[in-house]
Design a protein around this motif. Structure first.
Motif, PDB file in Angstrom:
ATOM      1  N   ALA A 844      41.254  30.675  51.810  1.00  0.00           N
ATOM      2  CA  ALA A 844      41.939  30.219  53.023  1.00  0.00           C
ATOM      3  C   ALA A 844      42.026  31.301  54.089  1.00  0.00           C
ATOM      4  O   ALA A 844      41.890  31.026  55.284  1.00  0.00           O
ATOM      5  CB  ALA A 844      43.337  29.712  52.673  1.00  0.00           C
ATOM      6  N   THR A 845      42.258  32.553  53.654  1.00  0.00           N
ATOM      7  CA  THR A 845      42.513  33.634  54.629  1.00  0.00           C
ATOM      8  C   THR A 845      41.458  34.725  54.604  1.00  0.00           C
ATOM      9  O   THR A 845      41.456  35.602  55.469  1.00  0.00           O
ATOM     10  CB  THR A 845      43.883  34.290  54.359  1.00  0.00           C
ATOM     11  N   GLY A 846      40.599  34.716  53.600  1.00  0.00           N
ATOM     12  CA  GLY A 846      39.595  35.758  53.498  1.00  0.00           C
ATOM     13  C   GLY A 846      40.004  36.943  52.663  1.00  0.00           C
ATOM     14  O   GLY A 846      39.212  37.859  52.434  1.00  0.00           O
ATOM     15  N   LYS A 847      41.273  36.958  52.158  1.00  0.00           N
ATOM     16  CA  LYS A 847      41.731  38.124  51.403  1.00  0.00           C
ATOM     17  C   LYS A 847      42.876  37.731  50.489  1.00  0.00           C
ATOM     18  O   LYS A 847      43.728  36.926  50.837  1.00  0.00           O
ATOM     19  CB  LYS A 847      42.167  39.230  52.370  1.00  0.00           C
ATOM     20  N   THR A 848      42.902  38.314  49.287  1.00  0.00           N
ATOM     21  CA  THR A 848      44.006  38.091  48.353  1.00  0.00           C
ATOM     22  C   THR A 848      45.162  39.026  48.694  1.00  0.00           C
ATOM     23  O   THR A 848      45.065  39.868  49.600  1.00  0.00           O
ATOM     24  CB  THR A 848      43.574  38.388  46.904  1.00  0.00           C
ATOM     25  N   ASP A 849      46.243  38.890  47.931  1.00  0.00           N
ATOM     26  CA  ASP A 849      47.301  39.893  47.974  1.00  0.00           C
ATOM     27  C   ASP A 849      46.774  41.186  47.357  1.00  0.00           C
ATOM     28  O   ASP A 849      45.703  41.201  46.739  1.00  0.00           O
ATOM     29  CB  ASP A 849      48.530  39.424  47.173  1.00  0.00           C
ATOM     30  N   LEU A 850      47.558  42.261  47.485  1.00  0.00           N
ATOM     31  CA  LEU A 850      47.204  43.521  46.835  1.00  0.00           C
ATOM     32  C   LEU A 850      47.396  43.349  45.329  1.00  0.00           C
ATOM     33  O   LEU A 850      48.499  43.069  44.864  1.00  0.00           O
ATOM     34  CB  LEU A 850      48.083  44.658  47.365  1.00  0.00           C
ATOM     35  N   LEU A 851      46.324  43.521  44.553  1.00  0.00           N
ATOM     36  CA  LEU A 851      46.361  43.372  43.104  1.00  0.00           C
ATOM     37  C   LEU A 851      46.319  44.754  42.466  1.00  0.00           C
ATOM     38  O   LEU A 851      45.550  45.620  42.901  1.00  0.00           O
ATOM     39  CB  LEU A 851      45.176  42.527  42.629  1.00  0.00           C
ATOM     40  N   ASP A 852      47.140  44.966  41.439  1.00  0.00           N
ATOM     41  CA  ASP A 852      47.293  46.331  40.921  1.00  0.00           C
ATOM     42  C   ASP A 852      46.836  46.513  39.475  1.00  0.00           C
ATOM     43  O   ASP A 852      47.172  47.492  38.838  1.00  0.00           O
ATOM     44  CB  ASP A 852      48.742  46.803  41.044  1.00  0.00           C
ATOM     45  N   GLY A 853      46.037  45.572  38.949  1.00  0.00           N
ATOM     46  CA  GLY A 853      45.649  45.663  37.537  1.00  0.00           C
ATOM     47  C   GLY A 853      44.184  45.960  37.295  1.00  0.00           C
ATOM     48  O   GLY A 853      43.696  45.800  36.176  1.00  0.00           O
ATOM     49  N   PHE A 854      43.441  46.389  38.322  1.00  0.00           N
ATOM     50  CA  PHE A 854      42.041  46.733  38.112  1.00  0.00           C
ATOM     51  C   PHE A 854      41.934  48.030  37.315  1.00  0.00           C
ATOM     52  O   PHE A 854      42.758  48.932  37.478  1.00  0.00           O
ATOM     53  CB  PHE A 854      41.319  46.904  39.453  1.00  0.00           C
ATOM     54  N   VAL A 855      40.909  48.117  36.440  1.00  0.00           N
ATOM     55  CA  VAL A 855      40.695  49.325  35.643  1.00  0.00           C
ATOM     56  C   VAL A 855      39.256  49.779  35.847  1.00  0.00           C
ATOM     57  O   VAL A 855      38.313  49.047  35.540  1.00  0.00           O
ATOM     58  CB  VAL A 855      40.963  49.074  34.140  1.00  0.00           C
ATOM     59  N   SER A 856      39.094  50.987  36.357  1.00  0.00           N
ATOM     60  CA  SER A 856      37.765  51.512  36.655  1.00  0.00           C
ATOM     61  C   SER A 856      36.931  51.644  35.391  1.00  0.00           C
ATOM     62  O   SER A 856      37.400  52.157  34.368  1.00  0.00           O
ATOM     63  CB  SER A 856      37.887  52.875  37.331  1.00  0.00           C
ATOM     64  N   ASN A 857      35.670  51.197  35.463  1.00  0.00           N
ATOM     65  CA  ASN A 857      34.754  51.348  34.326  1.00  0.00           C
ATOM     66  C   ASN A 857      34.427  52.814  34.061  1.00  0.00           C
ATOM     67  O   ASN A 857      34.192  53.211  32.919  1.00  0.00           O
ATOM     68  CB  ASN A 857      33.447  50.600  34.607  1.00  0.00           C
ATOM     69  N   LYS A 858      34.418  53.621  35.102  1.00  0.00           N
ATOM     70  CA  LYS A 858      34.005  55.017  34.955  1.00  0.00           C
ATOM     71  C   LYS A 858      35.146  55.912  34.496  1.00  0.00           C
ATOM     72  O   LYS A 858      34.998  56.717  33.592  1.00  0.00           O
ATOM     73  CB  LYS A 858      33.422  55.526  36.276  1.00  0.00           C
ATOM     74  N   THR A 859      36.300  55.790  35.172  1.00  0.00           N
ATOM     75  CA  THR A 859      37.405  56.726  34.890  1.00  0.00           C
ATOM     76  C   THR A 859      38.452  56.150  33.960  1.00  0.00           C
ATOM     77  O   THR A 859      39.324  56.869  33.491  1.00  0.00           O
ATOM     78  CB  THR A 859      38.100  57.120  36.201  1.00  0.00           C
ATOM     79  N   ARG A 860      38.400  54.821  33.702  1.00  0.00           N
ATOM     80  CA  ARG A 860      39.393  54.123  32.880  1.00  0.00           C
ATOM     81  C   ARG A 860      40.771  54.085  33.561  1.00  0.00           C
ATOM     82  O   ARG A 860      41.758  53.746  32.939  1.00  0.00           O
ATOM     83  CB  ARG A 860      39.540  54.764  31.498  1.00  0.00           C
ATOM     84  N   ARG A 861      40.845  54.485  34.818  1.00  0.00           N
ATOM     85  CA  ARG A 861      42.130  54.518  35.500  1.00  0.00           C
ATOM     86  C   ARG A 861      42.395  53.190  36.211  1.00  0.00           C
ATOM     87  O   ARG A 861      41.476  52.555  36.729  1.00  0.00           O
ATOM     88  CB  ARG A 861      42.180  55.660  36.526  1.00  0.00           C
ATOM     89  N   LYS A 862      43.669  52.828  36.251  1.00  0.00           N
ATOM     90  CA  LYS A 862      44.053  51.620  36.982  1.00  0.00           C
ATOM     91  C   LYS A 862      44.041  51.915  38.475  1.00  0.00           C
ATOM     92  O   LYS A 862      44.313  53.035  38.906  1.00  0.00           O
ATOM     93  CB  LYS A 862      45.442  51.157  36.537  1.00  0.00           C
TER      94      LYS A 862
END
Length: 901
Positions: A844-862
């Motif tokens: 609808a707007t082109g963007k989600t809310d800010l999501l904070d649960g992504f985990v980097s494949n390289k660094t394993r950091r959220k």
């Protein structure tokens, strides 16, 4: 002209030192990374700038971990810069190497960790020449200008600090050795049949997890027992009051669920109620004055615990808010402290701080605290007190209190935490709250109304207890707005020996409940008080003030356990996963249970304290650590039995092959053959069963019973099945998409699982489904039927409808035999579930809310990011929060997006 380089732990401390020394050593000139006068160069770290790394020969990559590369016992420990602090490290190293800097002053925090920060920086900067420039130690427990000047007058020699320095290095290297060898040994054990099942262990994280698992085991073992309570409303001349029956002869025993006011069968409760109903009794009561002192000032753990209880803040959130109030707003003192007292010379500072609160026009609810601060000053409440001002109760840092800086422009959550600290600071100076506590006993003669056996058990007189608490003087409670009596403090008066009548009887049928799960507040308390769990008095004393972890690391430990899927948040509760039970089972089975117990920390703390006093050599301590690391590896490497002993569960779903019972063993869920009662669920008991196994599908079954040969791994691709998931999988033959799987190289992925009939083996096997069925349907020309499915919005590429399909959200024209569009985005991206609501917002707007649960494949950091649709690229990408970047706008815009599809 030679100068002394002063290295503080934090920039704010460096500034305090400069202000204090200006009077004695002349004006300081400010540079980008340091201050300088004729005598001193003052700079700072930002906490740790370097960390231990293994020498290259010992650095085995994640996908190659095996027993062949263990144990890891490097002859020396190399150091490497921490990525985010490389700039600061480079600046400090240049200052250390300056020719006119002829001596170094360690002004890092007064404690083991502060000593380690300085020693590692010195080692990194000077290498083999470490020690070539004389070192002195500034030891501060108070940050007033006079205390700092006094500290410079009494600098400690390097020789005096050698015990602390050796203990600091030893603890750091010991943690590294146990963590590396324990983690790699357990991972190698759990991955030896294929796949990669990362199994992390550590001196602090594993005992912390053990605390949570043991509580869950008690919950699962608990069998509710019915009991009854009897309550009566008694009529006195002044009105009604309630009393609860109790047995005055009750004595505690080994049954923790027994209470003086509990009856264990309904007949006894009915008999007591019948005997009392309509009868008269006599009243006696005792009133005693009671005082309640204000709580002590906050340390970080107490602040985290109470913020979690009041506002639901996680320990990590509370720390980040407190850090912002300290660093950004300058309104709180240093938050990473385990002390709840102030230095003895802080009385004038405390008065100044109260004066600021009293005189400043603080925003919102804080304005109401001005009168309480003013009263504390005017009524002489602020005076020397060992309860508040005590150097012996301070190690690295003192308690968290407001600074002299008035707050401006705080966010809502920042204001909540600041309000907590200000109220606690004011309240600690106020007198105790005074109560009148009343215990009222109403005795009713039972006569011959009770059955003989019950009469013998409880006596001929039935007793009912009523408790009352009246606030006489609010004292410190006034700061919290509790100046009036509590509602439950009202207790109608009675005359001595007054006769009262039992007007109404109520019987409550209840059940005993299992202990509550840990939440972050109670787990922080358990970590802080872990020494209480130790029997050995010497080790208990060593952990008296330490506990598991430090105030600065406990939040990180909890978040790490969640990140590694050992537990998860369910509301405010922390729930251990199957992977957590599996680890406890493994460590017990391998006889390395010391990794699960706080005694290990107690033993280390005792030995490190001995080292600080020169009573134990560093070589002797590290030799013991090396022996422990070798023992852990040997136990895992030499274990040759087929399974790990455990109390295993039986699934409710039948075997899909023969309808028999499916039971878990250490590695698999396997058919054990028909049951006379049919498949049934058997509680696991202590829950310590969910173990590890190889990635993959069906295979040989460990001896368990005469089954049909069906089995599936409990840990497909490094992800543990929860019991309810395994049941659903056997029942539905499909589950997912599930996140948390790891490839053989250790990279995370998301997939569905399905049970497939293999006619060659005449049995069923587990397979991953990456959408191959969809591809086959497309190749065969089969259309995808979205009728009845919920449209989540309009496709940004072709204006078609977008639906959830398998592990993705897809345009209706991007699947099936005749594709005219290719819009697709994942339902789980880098371990972050993307909900329907967020997809609807994206479309609808082109963007989600800010999501904070992504985990980097390289660094394993959220990390946090928005998902946005890039029209130019024609796909969903990451969009990061804007930063105060110094790069040109075009470059910043280009760097702000990354592919997220």
């Amino acid at each position: 002209m030679s100068k002394a380089l002063v290295i503080a732990e934090k920039p704010s401390v460096a500034q305090d030192i400069v202000r204090a020394l200006t009077a004695s050593s002349g004006k300081f000139e400010k540079f980008a990374e340091h201050f300088e006068s004729d005598d001193y160069v003052v700079t700072s770290a930002v906490g740790h700038l370097v960390e231990i790394k293994a020498p290259e020969a010992y650095d085995v990559k994640r996908g190659k971990w095996s027993f062949a590369n263990l144990p890891v016992l490097p002859p020396h420990f190399d150091l490497e810069p921490i990525d985010k602090s490389k700039g600061r490290l480079s600046a400090v190293v240049k200052l250390i190497k300056r020719k006119d800097v002829t001596r170094l002053i360690n002004a890092c925090d007064a404690g083991r960790e502060g000593e380690l920060i300085f020693r590692l920086i010195e080692q990194y900067a000077l290498g083999a020449k470490a020690g070539s420039k004389p070192v002195q130690r500034l030891w501060l427990q108070s940050m007033t200008p006079q205390a700092i000047r006094d500290g410079f007058d009494k600098l400690r020699s390097d020789a005096e600090m050698q015990g602390l320095a050796q203990a600091a290095r030893s603890r750091s290297e010991a943690d590294w050795l146990v963590g590396i060898n324990g983690t790699r040994a357990m991972t190698a054990f759990n991955s030896r049949d294929g796949g990669f099942f990362l199994t992390t262990v550590g001196r602090v994280q594993t005992p912390t997890l053990s605390i949570v698992v043991e509580r869950e085991e008690k919950i699962r073992k608990h069998v509710s027992r019915p009991y009854w309570e009897v309550r009566a409303d008694f009529g006195a001349a002044a009105g009604l009051y309630e009393g609860k029956w109790f047995d005055p002869k009750f004595r505690k025993d080994d049954d923790a669920e027994r209470r003086a006011d509990r009856l264990w069968n309904a007949a006894d409760a009915e008999a007591i109620a019948a005997a009392v109903r309509g009868q008269h009794g006599r009243v006696r009561e005792e009133a005693k004055p009671s005082n309640q002192a204000s709580p002590l000032l906050y340390d970080l753990t107490t602040l985290q615990r109470e913020a979690n209880s009041r506002f639901g803040f996680s320990a990590k959130t509370t720390l980040s808010i407190a850090q912002a109030l300290y660093e950004k707003h300058k309104v709180l003192t240093y938050p990473r402290t385990d002390a709840r007292a102030l230095p003895e010379d802080y009385l004038p500072v405390a008065k100044q701080t109260l004066g600021m609160i009293a005189d400043e026009d603080l925003p919102g609810p804080l304005r109401e605290l001005a009168q309480h601060a003013r009263k504390a000053l005017n009524d002489g409440y602020v005076k020397p007190s060992k309860r508040i001002f005590d150097n012996s109760k301070i190690s690295d840092h003192f308690a968290i209190i407001p600074t002299l800086q008035a707050p401006r422009a705080l966010t809502e959550i920042e204001a909540k935490l600041y309000d907590m600290v200000v109220k606690r600071f004011i309240a600690v100076f106020y007198p105790s709250a005074e109560f009148m506590v009343t215990t009222r006993i109403t005795e009713v003669p039972a006569g011959n109304a009770l059955p003989a056996d019950l009469a013998r058990a409880v006596g001929g007189t039935l007793s009912f207890q009523t408790n009352g608490k009246v606030l006489v003087n609010p004292g410190w409670l006034a700061v919290y707005g509790k100046e009036a009596q509590d509602e439950d403090a009202n207790l109608v008066p009675v005359q001595p020996d007054e006769r009262v009548s039992a007007e109404e009887l109520r019987i409550a049928a209840l059940k005993t409940r299992p202990p509550a799960r840990y939440n972050e507040a109670t787990l922080l308390s358990a970590m802080e008080g872990a020494g209480k769990l130790i029997d050995d008095e010497e080790l208990k004393a060593a952990m008296q003030e330490k506990g598991l972890g430090t105030p600065a690391t406990r939040a990180q430990v909890i978040e790490g356990l969640i990140l590694e899927k050992y537990m998860y948040r369910d509301g405010r509760d922390l729930v251990p996963t199957a992977k957590a039970f599996q680890l406890m089972t493994l460590l017990r089975g391998l006889a390395v249970e010391d990794l699960t117990k706080p005694e290990l920390t107690g033993q280390w703390e005792h030995q490190l304290a001995q080292m600080e006093k020169g009573k134990l050599s560093r070589d002797e301590f590290m030799a013991g650590i090396a022996d422990m690391a070798q023992r852990i590896v040997r136990k895992a490497k030499e274990y040759d039995r087929d399974t790990i002993p455990g109390d295993y569960a039986t699934l409710t779903s039948p075997c899909p092959n023969c309808g028999g019972t499916v039971k878990e063993n250490y590695r698999r869920f396997a058919c054990v053959g028909p049951s006379s009662a049919g498949p049934s669920s058997i509680p696991r008991g202590d829950g310590a069963a969910l173990g590890s196994g190889p990635a993959g599908g069906s295979g040989s079954v460990e001896p368990e019973g005469q089954g049909c040969g069906f089995s599936i791994t409990k840990i497909p691709a490094g992800r543990s099945f929860e019991l309810h998931e395994a049941d659903a999988f056997l029942r539905d033959h499909r589950i997912g998409p599930l996140e948390g799987f790891r490839s053989k190289a250790g990279w995370p992925f998301t997939a569905e699982l399905k049970l497939v009939r293999d006619e060659e083996i005449h049995n069923w096997k587990l397979e991953f489904d990456f959408g191959e069925d969809e591809k086959k349907a497309q190749e065969d020309g089969e259309p995808v039927d979205f009728s009845g499915a919920q449209s989540l919005g309009v496709c940004p590429k072709c204006a078609g409808h977008v639906y959830e399909h398998g592990t993705n959200y897809v345009c209706e024209h991007a699947v099936g035999a005749h594709q005219t569009c290719d819009f697709k985005t994942g339902a789980i991206i880098l371990q972050q579930p993307v909900t329907h609501e967020q997809v609807q917002k994206l479309l609808a707007t082109g963007k989600t809310d800010l999501l904070d649960g992504f985990v980097s494949n390289k660094t394993r950091r959220k990390f946090k990011a928005f998902l946005s649709y890039d029209k130019k690229e024609g796909k969903v990408v990451f969009e990061f929060e804007p930063r105060a970047a110094r790069v040109p706008a075009k470059k910043a815009a280009k760097a702000g997006k990354a592919d997220a599809t």
